[in-house]
Scaffold this motif. Structure first.
Motif, mmCIF file in Angstrom:
data_model
loop_
_atom_site.group_PDB
_atom_site.id
_atom_site.type_symbol
_atom_site.label_atom_id
_atom_site.label_comp_id
_atom_site.label_asym_id
_atom_site.label_seq_id
_atom_site.Cartn_x
_atom_site.Cartn_y
_atom_site.Cartn_z
ATOM 1 N N GLY A 44 0.807 -1.215 0.000
ATOM 2 C CA GLY A 44 0.000 0.000 0.000
ATOM 3 C C GLY A 44 0.838 1.262 0.000
ATOM 4 N N ARG A 96 -5.679 0.594 -8.706
ATOM 5 C CA ARG A 96 -6.914 0.842 -7.950
ATOM 6 C C ARG A 96 -6.954 2.284 -7.450
ATOM 7 N N LEU A 97 -5.814 2.801 -7.003
ATOM 8 C CA LEU A 97 -5.745 4.199 -6.546
ATOM 9 C C LEU A 97 -6.059 5.168 -7.697
ATOM 10 N N SER A 109 -2.434 -2.387 -6.744
ATOM 11 C CA SER A 109 -2.866 -1.385 -5.776
ATOM 12 C C SER A 109 -2.782 0.019 -6.375
ATOM 13 N N PHE A 110 -1.721 0.300 -7.112
ATOM 14 C CA PHE A 110 -1.554 1.595 -7.782
ATOM 15 C C PHE A 110 -2.700 1.855 -8.761
ATOM 16 N N LYS A 129 -9.755 4.954 -8.434
ATOM 17 C CA LYS A 129 -10.524 5.600 -7.363
ATOM 18 C C LYS A 129 -10.430 7.123 -7.463
ATOM 19 N N SER A 130 -9.264 7.630 -7.855
ATOM 20 C CA SER A 130 -9.094 9.084 -7.970
ATOM 21 C C SER A 130 -9.969 9.663 -9.079
ATOM 22 N N LEU A 160 1.034 3.935 -3.005
ATOM 23 C CA LEU A 160 0.697 5.335 -2.734
ATOM 24 C C LEU A 160 1.848 6.259 -3.136
ATOM 25 N N PHE A 191 1.767 6.572 -6.836
ATOM 26 C CA PHE A 191 0.632 7.420 -7.198
ATOM 27 C C PHE A 191 0.979 8.894 -6.990
ATOM 28 N N GLU A 192 1.548 9.214 -5.836
ATOM 29 C CA GLU A 192 1.895 10.610 -5.536
ATOM 30 C C GLU A 192 2.987 11.131 -6.459
ATOM 31 N N GLU A 251 -0.053 4.916 -15.588
ATOM 32 C CA GLU A 251 -1.113 3.906 -15.588
ATOM 33 C C GLU A 251 -0.942 2.973 -16.789
#
Length: 185
Positions: A13, A105-106, A102-103, A109-110, A17, A20-21, A33
């Motif tokens: 996670g 999914r983030l 996980s990335f 979700k964003s 994250l 993602f950031e 992506e």
């Protein structure tokens, strides 16, 4: 044992994250992506690459060299390439598949997308999947992102799961209910 799995989930996670950031900060989220999906395709198509990534016995330099070759071949962004190299350096490359999932999914979700799972007893065409996705988006008043899987064990029908809601029209499920009612009778 559960503390190890908890540690790995937390680590995955955090790495996802961080990726993602980094993508947001560098305005490369959409590109990263696509790159993540390219790596996922490579996992599916190449069992050699999958075993290479998951095998902790490879030396750090071997992993770094291989990741650099993959990054160059797919023309990954500098940020994504450095992230992959960082995973090699920290000896966390074996987490890569979970980090990418996980990335993604983030990222989804964003965008306000809702994840859904579609299992079908027959191979669906891209247009059929798109039609199901559009119909679900109307019903849930949000953009639905479908993960499609072909499952021959269903015999016939579909299973769609959106969050805690499951729609099961499979013959396999109907047979289970029939069997249960016969046993109870």
């Amino acid at each position: 044992m559960s503390s190890k799995s908890n540690f790995s989930e937390i680590a995955v996670g955090r790495y996802a994250l961080a990726l993602f950031e980094l993508g947001q900060e560098n305005s490369e989220l959409n590109r990263m992506e696509i790159e993540s999906k390219s790596l996922q395709d490579l996992f599916r198509k190449s069992s050699e690459f999958m075993s290479f990534v998951k095998d902790p016995t490879y030396k750090r330099n071997e992993q770094l060299e291989a990741i650099k070759m993959v990054s160059n071949r797919f023309k990954f962004t500098n940020t994504f390439s450095k992230f992959l190299s960082f995973l090699c350096f920290k000896r966390r490359l074996f987490f890569l598949e979970k980090i990418l999932n996980s990335f993604l999914r983030l990222v989804s979700k964003s965008r306000g997308e809702i994840q859904a799972q579609l299992n079908s007893s027959k191979e669906l065409s891209p247009s059929e999947i798109e039609n199901i996705q559009k119909e679900l988006s109307k019903n849930f008043t949000s953009k639905i992102k479908l993960d499609y899987k072909y499952d021959s064990t269903l015999i016939g029908g579909l299973i769609i799961q959106v969050g805690s809601i499951m729609i099961d029209t499979s013959i396999k499920n109907r047979l289970k209910h029939l069997e249960k009612s016969i046993i109870e009778a």
